[in-house]
Design a protein around this motif. Structure first.
Motif, PDB file in Angstrom:
ATOM      1  N   CYS A 157       0.826  -1.204   0.000  1.00  0.00           N
ATOM      2  CA  CYS A 157       0.000   0.000   0.000  1.00  0.00           C
ATOM      3  C   CYS A 157       0.867   1.263   0.000  1.00  0.00           C
ATOM      4  O   CYS A 157       0.548   2.256  -0.683  1.00  0.00           O
ATOM      5  N   ARG A 158       1.952   1.235   0.751  1.00  0.00           N
ATOM      6  CA  ARG A 158       2.836   2.411   0.826  1.00  0.00           C
ATOM      7  C   ARG A 158       3.442   2.725  -0.540  1.00  0.00           C
ATOM      8  O   ARG A 158       3.501   3.881  -0.956  1.00  0.00           O
ATOM      9  N   ARG A 175      -7.344   2.200  -2.894  1.00  0.00           N
ATOM     10  CA  ARG A 175      -8.138   3.062  -1.997  1.00  0.00           C
ATOM     11  C   ARG A 175      -7.615   2.972  -0.573  1.00  0.00           C
ATOM     12  O   ARG A 175      -7.524   3.992   0.139  1.00  0.00           O
ATOM     13  N   LEU A 176      -7.277   1.746  -0.151  1.00  0.00           N
ATOM     14  CA  LEU A 176      -6.735   1.588   1.195  1.00  0.00           C
ATOM     15  C   LEU A 176      -5.403   2.319   1.317  1.00  0.00           C
ATOM     16  O   LEU A 176      -5.110   2.947   2.347  1.00  0.00           O
ATOM     17  N   ALA A 177      -4.580   2.246   0.279  1.00  0.00           N
ATOM     18  CA  ALA A 177      -3.272   2.920   0.298  1.00  0.00           C
ATOM     19  C   ALA A 177      -3.452   4.429   0.434  1.00  0.00           C
ATOM     20  O   ALA A 177      -2.731   5.088   1.212  1.00  0.00           O
ATOM     21  N   ARG A 178      -4.387   5.002  -0.310  1.00  0.00           N
ATOM     22  CA  ARG A 178      -4.614   6.459  -0.213  1.00  0.00           C
ATOM     23  C   ARG A 178      -5.136   6.838   1.166  1.00  0.00           C
ATOM     24  O   ARG A 178      -4.766   7.878   1.722  1.00  0.00           O
ATOM     25  N   ALA A 179      -6.002   5.970   1.741  1.00  0.00           N
ATOM     26  CA  ALA A 179      -6.533   6.261   3.084  1.00  0.00           C
ATOM     27  C   ALA A 179      -5.416   6.262   4.117  1.00  0.00           C
ATOM     28  O   ALA A 179      -5.404   7.105   5.028  1.00  0.00           O
ATOM     29  N   LEU A 186      -2.927  -6.444  12.868  1.00  0.00           N
ATOM     30  CA  LEU A 186      -4.187  -6.279  12.158  1.00  0.00           C
ATOM     31  C   LEU A 186      -4.129  -7.065  10.856  1.00  0.00           C
ATOM     32  O   LEU A 186      -3.053  -7.251  10.281  1.00  0.00           O
ATOM     33  N   ARG A 187      -5.267  -7.543  10.413  1.00  0.00           N
ATOM     34  CA  ARG A 187      -5.351  -8.214   9.123  1.00  0.00           C
ATOM     35  C   ARG A 187      -5.887  -7.214   8.099  1.00  0.00           C
ATOM     36  O   ARG A 187      -6.537  -6.236   8.444  1.00  0.00           O
ATOM     37  N   VAL A 188      -5.632  -7.486   6.830  1.00  0.00           N
ATOM     38  CA  VAL A 188      -5.963  -6.523   5.781  1.00  0.00           C
ATOM     39  C   VAL A 188      -7.456  -6.207   5.772  1.00  0.00           C
ATOM     40  O   VAL A 188      -7.857  -5.039   5.708  1.00  0.00           O
ATOM     41  N   GLU A 189      -8.297  -7.234   5.856  1.00  0.00           N
ATOM     42  CA  GLU A 189      -9.732  -7.000   5.802  1.00  0.00           C
ATOM     43  C   GLU A 189     -10.205  -6.235   7.037  1.00  0.00           C
ATOM     44  O   GLU A 189     -11.116  -5.401   6.954  1.00  0.00           O
TER      45      GLU A 189
END
Length: 448
Positions: free
Chosen positions: A77-78, A117-121, A139-142
């Motif tokens: 994500c980064r 979307r997760l990366a931008r968040a 934490l898990r991804v979901e």
């Protein structure tokens, strides 16, 4: 004359010094070393002989690798966020970074879009703690995706009782995030999603109920407006379809089908497939859906032009009497005559029997189906399925005509018996012979 000192590279300049325009930079040795260590570590893990490990080590390996998966996803994500900042997709004309990434990685566009979307968040300060928890393996991804979605779903304002609009303090979102991060230590993503829907009741109780009511109203309106049903016949004896229903309707249908598929209603033989193995739940629910449709009371169906929504099956007298024949449905499709005879016992169909000149001989008799009182009497008399060895109770049985109604048999108690759905099918299957015994029980044997 003193030597002129060499110009120092500018801060942030690429490694390796100057390069000609249009040429590719050399690979960063820092990145190369890091990736080499990652691959080496994974290779080392892959070479571990699992068969020689203790149970504790297998559990430890599973837990740690699960956490590492989350950490790797955080790094993905980064890097995706950096690629988005640099608009690397522009080089190939991609409209969005996730489209460019999907093409490179062979991910689906939907999967690439979700991670993008997760990366931008994660780049937002509000979601930085969630990103750190994922990077730490806590934490898990979901779970991370659910927490981000729940926090972002908190509105800026809430319409409180009395028509007053309340502005939600920005600190409420941080409280909601921290509460869900703590809950993630004990709950999976499914439970977190449920908690997230009502998170305002925890962090801002005075606003939670009003917000939940507004959210439910929006969801219910959307569900009603987008309800749809699609079904297509594949031309090979099966129908396929998909539907979208309001959640409470789906829950009702699910409860009905689970009740019909309840193993307590079926014998051991009914719960096994053709190979003798246990039927999967999907197969049992499919059979329950068939029973649900077949046994729907025809008097409860709506009328069109004075006729209930029934299926009309047409066959000649010769087809009706022989073992191997076909019958024509009013939509132009066909079924076996044996299937038509079975459905004529209870299901909402109208058989139309023709003579050799296609003149109707019989358009159905008014007493084709057993009445409620007759069904109760059959239940009291038979106690359940009358096939020997079958333990299906009366509530799970069909009323069967010994002398088939389609061949002139009367709809009365003397001509009726209870059979479970499986044995009812066998009673109308030309491959099986049904024998009635003095104790009113019946047995089935495959014809040779």
């Amino acid at each position: 004359m003193s030597a002129v000192p060499a110009e120092q590279p500018r801060a942030g300049a690429f490694e390796g010094g100057w390069r000609a325009p249009g040429t590719q930079p050399e690979a960063s040795p820092v990145v190369s070393r890091a990736l080499a260590r990652v691959h080496a570590s994974l290779t080392e893990v892959g070479e571990v002989s699992l068969g020689g490990l203790s149970d504790a080590d297998v559990v430890r390996l599973l837990d740690e690798l699960d956490g590492v998966t989350g950490r790797l996803t955080r790094e993905v994500c980064r890097v995706v966020a950096e690629a988005d900042r640099r608009r690397l997709g522009d080089a190939t004309g991609a409209r969005h970074t996730h489209q460019w990434w999907a093409a490179r990685s062979r991910r689906t566009h939907a999967d690439a879009a979700r991670l993008s979307r997760l990366a931008r968040a994660f780049e937002e300060p509000l979601h930085a703690p969630t990103a750190r928890a994922l990077a730490d393996g806590r934490l898990r991804v979901e779970q991370a995706r659910v927490i981000v979605g729940a926090v972002d779903a908190i509105p800026a304002t809430v319409h409180a009782p009395g028509g007053v609009t309340r502005i939600i303090d920005p600190g409420v979102r941080a409280q909601a995030r921290d509460h869900l991060l703590a809950a993630a230590a004990e709950h999976d993503a499914k439970v977190l999603r449920r908690l997230g829907r009502r998170i305002l009741e925890v962090v801002a109780p005075e606003l939670g109920e009003a917000q939940e009511a507004a959210t439910l109203e929006r969801e219910e309106a959307r569900a009603d407006a987008t309800a749809d049903f699609e079904m297509n016949d594949d031309g090979s004896g099966r129908c396929h379809g998909r539907f979208s229903l309001p959640s409470h309707i789906g829950a009702m249908l699910k409860r009905h089908l689970f009740a019909l598929a309840n193993p307590a209603r079926h014998t051991d033989a009914e719960l096994r497939d053709e190979s003798g193995g246990w039927k999967p739940l999907r197969r049992r629910l499919g059979e329950a859906f068939i029973e649900y449709v077949e046994r729907y009371p025809v008097e409860a169906t709506p009328q069109t032009a004075g006729v209930n929504a029934t299926i009309v099956i047409t066959m000649t007298l010769e087809q009706l009497l022989v073992e191997h024949a076909t019958a024509l449905l009013d939509d132009g499709t066909r079924m076996s005559a044996a299937q038509a005879r079975r459905l004529a016992c209870e299901a909402g169909i109208i058989p139309v029997v023709l003579d050799g000149h296609s003149i109707p001989l019989d358009l159905g008799r008014t007493r084709r189906l057993y009445t409620k009182a007759q069904r109760i009497a059959l239940g009291l008399r038979d106690g359940g399925c009358t096939a020997k060895g079958c333990e299906t109770t009366a509530s799970g049985c069909h009323a069967h005509h010994d002398d088939p109604w389609s061949r002139g048999g009367a709809t009365d108690l003397a001509n009726g018996r209870l059979l479970c759905p499986r044995h009812h099918r066998l009673a109308h299957d030309s491959r099986y012979a049904m024998t009635a015994h003095a104790d009113t029980k019946v047995t089935f044997a495959r014809r040779t």
